[in-house]
Design a protein around this motif. Structure first.
Motif, PDB file in Angstrom:
ATOM      1  N   VAL A   2       1.245  -5.896  13.218  1.00 61.93           N
ATOM      2  CA  VAL A   2       1.902  -4.605  13.438  1.00 61.93           C
ATOM      3  C   VAL A   2       2.217  -3.952  12.094  1.00 61.93           C
ATOM      4  O   VAL A   2       1.991  -2.752  11.892  1.00 61.93           O
ATOM      5  N   ASN A   3       2.732  -4.748  11.158  1.00 62.45           N
ATOM      6  CA  ASN A   3       3.062  -4.216   9.828  1.00 62.45           C
ATOM      7  C   ASN A   3       1.822  -3.772   9.067  1.00 62.45           C
ATOM      8  O   ASN A   3       1.884  -2.850   8.248  1.00 62.45           O
ATOM      9  N   LEU A   4       0.697  -4.451   9.322  1.00 62.78           N
ATOM     10  CA  LEU A   4      -0.558  -4.023   8.714  1.00 62.78           C
ATOM     11  C   LEU A   4      -0.879  -2.593   9.120  1.00 62.78           C
ATOM     12  O   LEU A   4      -1.200  -1.746   8.275  1.00 62.78           O
ATOM     13  N   ALA A   5      -0.754  -2.306  10.414  1.00 64.87           N
ATOM     14  CA  ALA A   5      -1.033  -0.955  10.902  1.00 64.87           C
ATOM     15  C   ALA A   5       0.018   0.043  10.398  1.00 64.87           C
ATOM     16  O   ALA A   5      -0.310   1.172  10.020  1.00 64.87           O
ATOM     17  N   LYS A   6       1.289  -0.381  10.359  1.00 63.87           N
ATOM     18  CA  LYS A   6       2.346   0.520   9.890  1.00 63.87           C
ATOM     19  C   LYS A   6       2.172   0.868   8.419  1.00 63.87           C
ATOM     20  O   LYS A   6       2.370   2.019   8.014  1.00 63.87           O
ATOM     21  N   SER A   7       1.831  -0.136   7.631  1.00 62.86           N
ATOM     22  CA  SER A   7       1.633   0.111   6.204  1.00 62.86           C
ATOM     23  C   SER A   7       0.509   1.110   5.986  1.00 62.86           C
ATOM     24  O   SER A   7       0.576   1.960   5.093  1.00 62.86           O
ATOM     25  N   ALA A   8      -0.514   0.996   6.819  1.00 61.08           N
ATOM     26  CA  ALA A   8      -1.615   1.944   6.730  1.00 61.08           C
ATOM     27  C   ALA A   8      -1.157   3.337   7.116  1.00 61.08           C
ATOM     28  O   ALA A   8      -1.506   4.329   6.468  1.00 61.08           O
ATOM     29  N   ALA A   9      -0.337   3.425   8.154  1.00 66.86           N
ATOM     30  CA  ALA A   9       0.136   4.731   8.613  1.00 66.86           C
ATOM     31  C   ALA A   9       1.051   5.391   7.588  1.00 66.86           C
ATOM     32  O   ALA A   9       1.139   6.614   7.522  1.00 66.86           O
ATOM     33  N   ASP A  10       1.746   4.587   6.796  1.00 60.77           N
ATOM     34  CA  ASP A  10       2.650   5.128   5.776  1.00 60.77           C
ATOM     35  C   ASP A  10       1.908   5.893   4.689  1.00 60.77           C
ATOM     36  O   ASP A  10       2.454   6.812   4.079  1.00 60.77           O
ATOM     37  N   LEU A  11       0.690   5.475   4.411  1.00 63.47           N
ATOM     38  CA  LEU A  11      -0.063   6.091   3.323  1.00 63.47           C
ATOM     39  C   LEU A  11      -0.671   7.407   3.785  1.00 63.47           C
ATOM     40  O   LEU A  11      -0.964   7.602   4.957  1.00 63.47           O
ATOM     41  N   ASN A  12      -0.861   8.315   2.840  1.00 61.53           N
ATOM     42  CA  ASN A  12      -1.184   9.691   3.224  1.00 61.53           C
ATOM     43  C   ASN A  12      -2.346  10.259   2.429  1.00 61.53           C
ATOM     44  O   ASN A  12      -3.010   9.550   1.662  1.00 61.53           O
ATOM     45  N   GLY A  13      -2.556  11.539   2.612  1.00 62.55           N
ATOM     46  CA  GLY A  13      -3.672  12.202   1.963  1.00 62.55           C
ATOM     47  C   GLY A  13      -3.593  12.197   0.451  1.00 62.55           C
ATOM     48  O   GLY A  13      -4.623  12.219  -0.230  1.00 62.55           O
ATOM     49  N   GLU A  14      -2.393  12.157  -0.113  1.00 64.89           N
ATOM     50  CA  GLU A  14      -2.244  12.083  -1.568  1.00 64.89           C
ATOM     51  C   GLU A  14      -2.739  10.738  -2.087  1.00 64.89           C
ATOM     52  O   GLU A  14      -3.369  10.661  -3.138  1.00 64.89           O
ATOM     53  N   ASP A  15      -2.470   9.677  -1.315  1.00 64.09           N
ATOM     54  CA  ASP A  15      -2.994   8.362  -1.682  1.00 64.09           C
ATOM     55  C   ASP A  15      -4.520   8.362  -1.621  1.00 64.09           C
ATOM     56  O   ASP A  15      -5.187   7.784  -2.481  1.00 64.09           O
ATOM     57  N   ALA A  16      -5.048   8.996  -0.593  1.00 64.02           N
ATOM     58  CA  ALA A  16      -6.501   9.078  -0.455  1.00 64.02           C
ATOM     59  C   ALA A  16      -7.112   9.829  -1.626  1.00 64.02           C
ATOM     60  O   ALA A  16      -8.133   9.425  -2.189  1.00 64.02           O
ATOM     61  N   PHE A  17      -6.470  10.941  -2.000  1.00 62.87           N
ATOM     62  CA  PHE A  17      -6.984  11.755  -3.100  1.00 62.87           C
ATOM     63  C   PHE A  17      -6.992  10.965  -4.404  1.00 62.87           C
ATOM     64  O   PHE A  17      -7.963  11.000  -5.170  1.00 62.87           O
ATOM     65  N   GLN A  18      -5.918  10.234  -4.662  1.00 64.06           N
ATOM     66  CA  GLN A  18      -5.861   9.431  -5.879  1.00 64.06           C
ATOM     67  C   GLN A  18      -6.944   8.358  -5.870  1.00 64.06           C
ATOM     68  O   GLN A  18      -7.603   8.115  -6.882  1.00 64.06           O
ATOM     69  N   SER A  19      -7.136   7.709  -4.725  1.00 62.99           N
ATOM     70  CA  SER A  19      -8.173   6.676  -4.635  1.00 62.99           C
ATOM     71  C   SER A  19      -9.563   7.275  -4.859  1.00 62.99           C
ATOM     72  O   SER A  19     -10.411   6.678  -5.532  1.00 62.99           O
ATOM     73  N   PHE A  20      -9.794   8.457  -4.295  1.00 58.30           N
ATOM     74  CA  PHE A  20     -11.097   9.097  -4.437  1.00 58.30           C
ATOM     75  C   PHE A  20     -11.360   9.494  -5.885  1.00 58.30           C
ATOM     76  O   PHE A  20     -12.442   9.239  -6.433  1.00 58.30           O
ATOM     77  N   LEU A  21     -10.364  10.100  -6.532  1.00 57.32           N
ATOM     78  CA  LEU A  21     -10.558  10.483  -7.933  1.00 57.32           C
ATOM     79  C   LEU A  21     -10.735   9.253  -8.812  1.00 57.32           C
ATOM     80  O   LEU A  21     -11.468   9.287  -9.800  1.00 57.32           O
ATOM     81  N   ASN A  22     -10.079   8.156  -8.457  1.00 60.59           N
ATOM     82  CA  ASN A  22     -10.268   6.933  -9.236  1.00 60.59           C
ATOM     83  C   ASN A  22     -11.648   6.336  -9.038  1.00 60.59           C
ATOM     84  O   ASN A  22     -12.162   5.648  -9.926  1.00 60.59           O
TER      85      ASN A  22
END
Length: 724
Positions: A191-211
């Motif tokens: 459950v926490n695995l899914a929650k931790s994923a839900a906590d992350l957002n588009g800004e995290d995605a953007f940083q990962s993509f630029l990296n």
């Protein structure tokens, strides 16, 4: 360095979850700030005025960026299916155009599908807990190392996840948990695995993509969004403004892990490890915001703030139930020095043996080459500096009449180039420390211009594979000067220089909207002209290798710069230890052959490497119990031998078995206390390094001929225990 950052992000989900999108079927594009940031990063990395090795952002690089982006999201290849990966082929030749135009839709689309796959896999793992599958009498294995494996089909992932869940279950069973308890623990974990994923957002995605883009240029160029950049600068300066508490996310609640001595939280005496923070208010009267279920970095942002300002916390004490009435705590924020990550010292006493007198060896443990850049710019004289701190420790050693000094740089990943140069200057009397070659080919020399040394006695530097960058500059310069012995393992092999570039400088922005880029701007070379790139610094006296170069180090990066060399810079050669290395090696081997702690460490390293080489874990209970019983018996036997031989006890020996839990599932206060205890575990490598330095001193004292050969009188201002 600690894995828990002070008032910083500490998610319990796998690293793969460093990029996620919001739920829903629609895919958002870039914000205006992200679009501008993307264009700024492209302009920076494609310009040879800034980047050491600019690479054209074209279709070929686009394919590489896609590959790296997918690996950053799902490096274990446990979420995306082979069909998903095939579907992403449409982006292979378009991501370059997206970065140039600031279009984030494709990256967010990949991110959104990743979210779905994580949710599906978490649900599938939970469903397995209800099935009668947990029988461990067969020959099943879980092949956990999937880095080089092909992407799996959905059916193959079902099998892999079943094996993973069975391994989780078996670990808890071997640790003594009963089925109902195991089912509850694992259900909460998924459950926490899914929650931790839900906590992350588009800004995290953007940083990962630029990296994915920056890392396609070279392994050490990174993009930091404003929040991550602030955290990086805090680590470098060893300071922040807040309440002085280490926080950790546990389930939906932020928990106090540690209290920083001398900070507002410690001085209040009303906050302790294990306490839960459920609401935060600003000032003396601002509204209290319920923070249960928040991301930990969002809670951190609410708690920290300018020194002198107040923050109010609703705290549920560690001994109370989560539904208990919270206590209201008002704290005044202050500037906190992160002393735990600063240089520390200790003294090792070497007993008299084999005709050699007793000696005292001072040890400096330096976890990073830190510097408070902002504090230094303020010119108020009060700023964190690795060199300043080490100089104070060396002065203390002189007062304690130590005979020699070991600088412990194990797992020191580097930091400030200036600090590496200045620290070297504490041990040499003027001269070049590092040569820096820019992309234009221009070479500049940075060195010590101050006459005199802070320590002119015997010196050794202890390194391992985790010693990188600034650590390699220091160790390499000490070796080139013949100033001291290098002991341990071959170092990491990072020979490039990075600089933090603030992206807000170009739009002349007053705030922090666009973040920063840690940009590779040059390559460094040692005074003798050799690069540390890829090859690292080789020790004079080698210890058993803990990790293979094919698994960790600069040589594992597919786009790392090659090793090369340039012309040497003119520098003094204080000594040359070649003549005594065979004798030092012989004495070292003879000593460790009768050193039980060193032999135990070598055995553990060999066992660890053998297990890592297997790339799988058995799911047979009898086999695993045999392994567990073997390890338990080994621990008990070692403790009995420690007692019999009069050796110091291992404070964690009785608590060293696998409990099957993840970090966020343990008692936070006890886990933090255990981490503190680990600092007091026997360290045979450090003790042996001190003994090797003592051997060198003894050899030089005993033979004027060796002294003249190793430390030529005409060149050496050094004092090796009377061998001057």
């Amino acid at each position: 360095m600690k894995t828990h950052l002070l008032l910083a992000l500490a998610l319990t989900a796998p690293v793969a979850l460093l990029a996620r999108a919001d739920s829903g079927t629609s895919v958002a594009g870039a914000t205006a700030e992200q679009a501008t940031t993307s264009k700024l990063v492209y302009g920076l990395l494609s310009n040879s005025r800034y980047a050491y090795r600019p690479v054209a952002l074209d279709d070929a690089l686009s394919a590489d960026i896609l590959k790296r982006y997918l690996e950053s999201l799902d490096g274990s290849k446990m979420f995306f299916t082979a069909q998903d990966i095939a579907g992403f082929d449409q982006y292979k030749t378009t991501l370059d155009d997206d970065i140039k135009s600031g279009d984030a839709v494709p990256a967010q689309a990949i991110f959104a599908l990743y979210k779905q796959r994580v949710d599906q896999r978490a649900a599938y793992a939970r469903s397995l807990l209800k099935q009668d599958i947990f029988h461990f009498d067969g020959n099943d294995r879980w092949y956990y190392d999937r880095e080089k494996s092909p992407w799996a089909t959905s059916q193959e992932l079902d099998t892999l996840w079943k094996q993973s869940v069975m391994n989780d279950w078996l670990r808890l069973k071997l640790a003594g948990q009963q089925p109902d308890q195991i089912r509850k623990t694992l259900d909460k974990r998924y459950v926490n695995l899914a929650k931790s994923a839900a906590d992350l957002n588009g800004e995290d995605a953007f940083q990962s993509f630029l990296n994915a883009y920056t890392n396609a240029i070279d392994p050490h160029t990174d993009y930091f969004n404003p929040r991550t950049a602030e955290r990086f600068n805090q680590q470098m300066s060893l300071s922040l403004e807040g309440i002085g508490a280490v926080l950790q996310k546990q389930d939906d609640v932020v928990v106090v892990r540690e209290i920083v001595p001398g900070g507002p939280a410690a001085l209040s005496k009303r906050l302790q490890p294990g306490d839960r923070i459920v609401a935060v208010g600003q000032g003396g009267s601002g509204p209290m915001e319920d923070v249960v279920g928040w991301r930990i970095d969002d809670v951190v942002d609410k708690i920290k703030g300018a020194k002198g300002t107040q923050v109010r916390l609703d705290v549920i004490p560690v001994q109370a139930g989560l539904d208990s009435k919270p206590n209201l705590l008002t704290l005044t924020r202050a500037r906190i020095r992160l002393e735990e990550q600063a240089a520390k010292s200790k003294v090792i006493d070497l007993p008299a043996a084999n005709g050699e007198p007793a000696r005292r060896i001072g040890v400096v443990e330096l976890p990073a080459f830190y510097q408070d850049f902002e504090g230094r710019r303020d010119q108020n004289g009060d700023y964190a500096s690795a060199t300043r701190d080490v100089a104070k420790l060396l002065a203390g050693f002189k007062a304690q009449n130590v005979d020699g000094v070991v600088i412990d740089l194990r797992n020191n990943g580097g930091g400030s180039l200036d600090e590496a140069v200045n620290l070297t200057g504490l041990f040499i009397d003027k001269g070049p420390v590092v040569q820096v070659r820019e992309s234009s080919g221009r070479v500049s020399i940075d060195g010590d211009d101050n006459a005199g040394v802070a320590w002119d006695g015997p010196l050794a530097v202890l390194v391992n594979r985790g010693s990188a960058s600034a650590s390699e500059i220091f160790a390499g310069a000490i070796k080139d000067y013949g100033r001291g012995l290098i002991i341990g393992e071959n170092t990491f092999g990072k020979g490039t220089v990075q600089n933090m570039v603030d992206l807000d400088r170009w739009p002349a922005n007053d705030g922090s909207q666009y973040g920063q880029v840690k940009l590779t701007i040059a390559q460094f070379f040692l005074p003798g002209g050799s690069s540390t790139q890829n090859k690292g610094v080789a020790p004079d006296i080698a210890f058993p290798v803990t990790v293979d170069a094919s698994e960790f180090g600069e040589s594992t990066y597919d786009n790392a710069l090659p090793w090369t060399r340039i012309q040497a810079a003119s520098h003094v050669r204080y000594g040359n230890f070649t003549a005594i290395l065979p004798q030092l090696e012989q004495r070292h081997e003879a000593r460790v052959a009768h050193d039980p702690e060193f032999q135990w460490w070598a055995e553990d390293v060999a066992q660890f490497r053998a297990e890592q080489d297997k790339k799988y874990i058995s799911l047979n209970e009898a086999e695993r119990r045999t392994e567990r019983d073997r390890d338990d018996a080994k621990r008990k036997q070692r403790e009995a031998e420690r007692k019999q031989l009069g050796l110091a006890a291992d404070p964690l020996a009785a608590d060293d078995a696998d409990d099957g839990l993840q970090a966020g599932e343990r008692d936070v206060a006890k886990d933090a206390a255990r981490e503190k205890q680990a600092e007091n575990r026997p360290d045979p490598l450090l003790r042996e390094s001190a003994a090797i330095l003592g051997d060198a001193m003894g050899l030089l004292v005993a033979s004027k001929q060796l002294t003249a050969q190793v430390l030529p009188e005409s060149h050496s201002p050094l004092h090796w225990a009377g061998a001057e």
